[in-house]
Scaffold this active site. Structure first.
Site, mmCIF file in Angstrom:
data_model
loop_
_atom_site.group_PDB
_atom_site.id
_atom_site.type_symbol
_atom_site.label_atom_id
_atom_site.label_comp_id
_atom_site.label_asym_id
_atom_site.label_seq_id
_atom_site.Cartn_x
_atom_site.Cartn_y
_atom_site.Cartn_z
ATOM 1 N N ALA A 1 1.909 2.124 3.262
ATOM 2 C CA ALA A 1 3.442 1.779 2.593
ATOM 3 C C ALA A 1 3.460 0.296 2.654
ATOM 4 O O ALA A 1 2.960 -0.494 2.931
ATOM 5 C CB ALA A 1 4.336 2.752 3.402
ATOM 6 N N GLY B 1 0.046 4.948 4.942
ATOM 7 C CA GLY B 1 0.576 5.844 4.067
ATOM 8 C C GLY B 1 -0.972 6.146 3.041
ATOM 9 O O GLY B 1 -0.853 7.131 2.341
ATOM 10 N N GLU C 1 -2.600 8.474 4.451
ATOM 11 C CA GLU C 1 -1.612 10.070 4.501
ATOM 12 C C GLU C 1 -1.698 10.670 3.174
ATOM 13 O O GLU C 1 -1.599 11.720 3.037
ATOM 14 C CB GLU C 1 -0.180 9.759 4.974
ATOM 15 C CG GLU C 1 -0.219 9.195 6.482
ATOM 16 C CD GLU C 1 1.094 8.592 7.121
ATOM 17 O OE1 GLU C 1 1.405 7.210 6.450
ATOM 18 O OE2 GLU C 1 1.632 9.174 7.830
ATOM 19 N N GLU D 1 -0.064 1.965 12.107
ATOM 20 C CA GLU D 1 1.129 1.580 11.984
ATOM 21 C C GLU D 1 1.734 1.059 13.655
ATOM 22 O O GLU D 1 2.692 0.327 13.628
ATOM 23 C CB GLU D 1 1.991 3.180 11.668
ATOM 24 C CG GLU D 1 2.034 3.399 10.190
ATOM 25 C CD GLU D 1 0.874 4.472 9.966
ATOM 26 O OE1 GLU D 1 -0.200 4.152 10.681
ATOM 27 O OE2 GLU D 1 0.924 5.167 8.811
HETATM 28 N N1 CAA Z 1 2.125 -3.595 2.066
HETATM 29 C C1 CAA Z 1 2.314 -4.686 1.518
HETATM 30 N N2 CAA Z 1 1.378 -5.610 1.316
HETATM 31 C C2 CAA Z 1 0.309 -5.391 1.660
HETATM 32 C C3 CAA Z 1 0.044 -4.197 2.410
HETATM 33 C C4 CAA Z 1 0.872 -3.430 2.784
HETATM 34 N N3 CAA Z 1 0.652 -2.139 3.529
HETATM 35 N N4 CAA Z 1 -1.436 -4.501 2.815
HETATM 36 C C5 CAA Z 1 -2.004 -5.681 2.174
HETATM 37 N N5 CAA Z 1 -1.027 -6.197 1.740
HETATM 38 C C6 CAA Z 1 -1.227 -7.369 0.787
HETATM 39 C C7 CAA Z 1 -1.221 -8.754 1.618
HETATM 40 O O1 CAA Z 1 0.106 -9.199 2.330
HETATM 41 C C8 CAA Z 1 -1.899 -9.586 0.773
HETATM 42 O O2 CAA Z 1 -0.905 -10.167 0.043
HETATM 43 P P1 CAA Z 1 -0.833 -11.930 -0.083
HETATM 44 O O3 CAA Z 1 -2.081 -12.160 -0.945
HETATM 45 O O4 CAA Z 1 0.310 -12.249 -0.827
HETATM 46 O O5 CAA Z 1 -0.942 -12.763 1.268
HETATM 47 C C9 CAA Z 1 -2.774 -8.863 -0.189
HETATM 48 O O6 CAA Z 1 -2.412 -7.635 0.126
HETATM 49 C C10 CAA Z 1 -4.293 -8.699 0.313
HETATM 50 O O7 CAA Z 1 -4.388 -8.572 1.681
HETATM 51 P P2 CAA Z 1 -4.878 -9.309 2.780
HETATM 52 O O8 CAA Z 1 -4.961 -10.640 2.431
HETATM 53 O O9 CAA Z 1 -4.436 -8.939 4.165
HETATM 54 O O10 CAA Z 1 -6.551 -8.692 2.868
HETATM 55 P P3 CAA Z 1 -7.808 -8.414 3.708
HETATM 56 O O11 CAA Z 1 -8.931 -8.194 3.069
HETATM 57 O O12 CAA Z 1 -7.768 -9.866 4.618
HETATM 58 O O13 CAA Z 1 -7.255 -7.218 4.604
HETATM 59 C C11 CAA Z 1 -6.225 -5.197 5.259
HETATM 60 C C12 CAA Z 1 -7.026 -6.104 4.325
HETATM 61 C C13 CAA Z 1 -6.933 -5.045 6.329
HETATM 62 C C14 CAA Z 1 -6.014 -3.843 4.765
HETATM 63 C C15 CAA Z 1 -5.071 -5.795 5.558
HETATM 64 O O14 CAA Z 1 -4.417 -6.202 4.228
HETATM 65 C C16 CAA Z 1 -3.978 -5.163 6.338
HETATM 66 O O15 CAA Z 1 -3.884 -4.658 7.428
HETATM 67 N N6 CAA Z 1 -2.918 -4.578 5.541
HETATM 68 C C17 CAA Z 1 -1.921 -3.548 5.977
HETATM 69 C C18 CAA Z 1 -2.441 -2.313 6.538
HETATM 70 C C19 CAA Z 1 -1.366 -1.448 7.284
HETATM 71 O O16 CAA Z 1 -0.949 -1.993 8.400
HETATM 72 N N7 CAA Z 1 -0.836 -0.278 6.623
HETATM 73 C C20 CAA Z 1 0.372 0.529 7.204
HETATM 74 C C21 CAA Z 1 1.463 0.337 6.511
HETATM 75 S S1 CAA Z 1 2.780 0.959 7.324
HETATM 76 C C22 CAA Z 1 2.684 2.559 6.858
HETATM 77 O O17 CAA Z 1 1.815 2.935 6.001
HETATM 78 C C23 CAA Z 1 3.944 3.409 7.228
HETATM 79 C C24 CAA Z 1 3.869 4.892 6.768
HETATM 80 O O18 CAA Z 1 3.161 5.710 7.085
HETATM 81 C C25 CAA Z 1 4.918 5.283 6.048
#
Ligand code: CAA
Length: 257
Positions: A65, A108, A111, A131
């Site tokens: 998400a 998400g 999911e 999460e």
């Molecule tokens: N939401 C918003 N932006 C996101 C994102 C997310 N879930 N995942 C990645 N991005 C963005 C980053 O902020 C980054 O943006 P900028 O270039 O503006 O900085 C861009 O995508 C590229 O990401 P990274 O630079 O972090 O890329 P990476 O290769 O170094 O890492 C990753 C990849 C390990 C997937 C890392 O991006 C990450 O950990 N992302 C978040 C994963 C996460 O926590 N997901 C769960 C979300 S909460 C959820 O889903 C709740 C639910 O069940 C409802």
């Protein structure tokens, strides 16, 4: 219809939806969920489509998400809008839906893959429910569906540590139907989707409904439900055509009737 966060295409009888927010690894924004549900509803209503594929990019199916949308959300924002409820539409799709996963399928994203009917993964895929690292828990069905797929112990491991599992572990655990070499993923997915779409659509839909019923009910009720659906298939022309074609040693020509 013109979409901003997804690409939509029809290849033969297969509807393909590609998540398309590359700058944020296909983070699932509210706009994206609305567009995805609209595209799924359109394909579901389109008589020419027999199977649907949801995919992302090589780097990410979806990294979860959209965290920037949730960062300042209050409890009343979340409860008042029933945050997440719109995603129920995905699993209400009546036609078969394949998730084609390359790269990250996190939060998400994992999911969403689990809302589909089967997951095909490239050998680069990484699944997880991170999460917990954000101070929340899965909110789009992760604690429920993941547990049904992989069992309690591994679901606890993934949800409580936030670690990722690779495609091979995901296949071993029962989350993934097939693992395919990265560059061959879409070929294999489209081959399976074409095959599925070549069968009788009402029979496919009833089969999907029966398999899904196994999650919702007891074995006795599920078997009875299956038996009634099976019996009802003898009211279709496609049953007659399918069995006659076998006896006549020719390919069946299903009419979705
Ligand atoms: N939401 C918003 N932006 C996101 C994102 C997310 N879930 N995942 C990645 N991005 C963005 C980053 O902020 C980054 O943006 P900028 O270039 O503006 O900085 C861009 O995508 C590229 O990401 P990274 O630079 O972090 O890329 P990476 O290769 O170094 O890492 C990753 C990849 C390990 C997937 C890392 O991006 C990450 O950990 N992302 C978040 C994963 C996460 O926590 N997901 C769960 C979300 S909460 C959820 O889903 C709740 C639910 O069940 C409802």
């Amino acid at each position: 219809m013109a979409y901003e966060t997804i690409l939509v295409d029809t290849k033969g009888k297969v509807g393909v939806i590609t998540l398309n927010r590359p700058k944020v690894l296909n983070a699932l924004s509210l706009d994206l969920s609305g567009e995805l549900c609209a595209a799924l509803a359109d394909f579901d209503a389109d008589e020419k489509v027999g199977c649907i594929v949801i995919t992302g990019s090589e780097k990410a199916f979806a990294a979860g998400a959209d965290i920037t949308e949730m960062q300042t959300m209050t409890y009343m924002d979340a409860y008042g809008s029933d945050f997440g409820a719109n995603w129920d539409q995905v699993s209400k799709t009546r036609k078969p839906v394949i998730a084609a996963v390359s790269g990250y399928a996190l939060g998400g994203g994992c999911e969403l893959a689990m809302m589909c009917d089967m997951v095909f993964a490239s050998d680069t895929a990484k699944f997880g429910q991170p999460e917990i690292t954000l101070g929340v828990m899965p909110g789009l069905g992760g604690t429920q569906r993941l547990t049904r797929f992989v069992g309690k112990s591994k679901a606890m491991d993934l949800c409580l540590t936030g670690r990722m599992m690779d495609a091979e572990e995901a296949e071993r655990a029962g989350l993934v139907a097939r693992v395919v070499a990265g560059d061959k993923l879409m070929d294999e997915v489209m081959e399976a989707a074409d095959k599925i779409a070549s069968f009788s659509l009402p029979i496919l839909m009833m089969t999907k409904e029966a398999v899904n019923r196994s999650y919702e009910t007891t074995l006795t009720e599920g078997v009875r439900f299956e038996r009634r659906l099976f019996q009802s298939m003898f009211a279709t022309e496609d049953q007659s055509e399918g069995m006659t074609a076998f006896v006549e040693k020719r390919k069946a020509n299903f009419q979705n009737k």
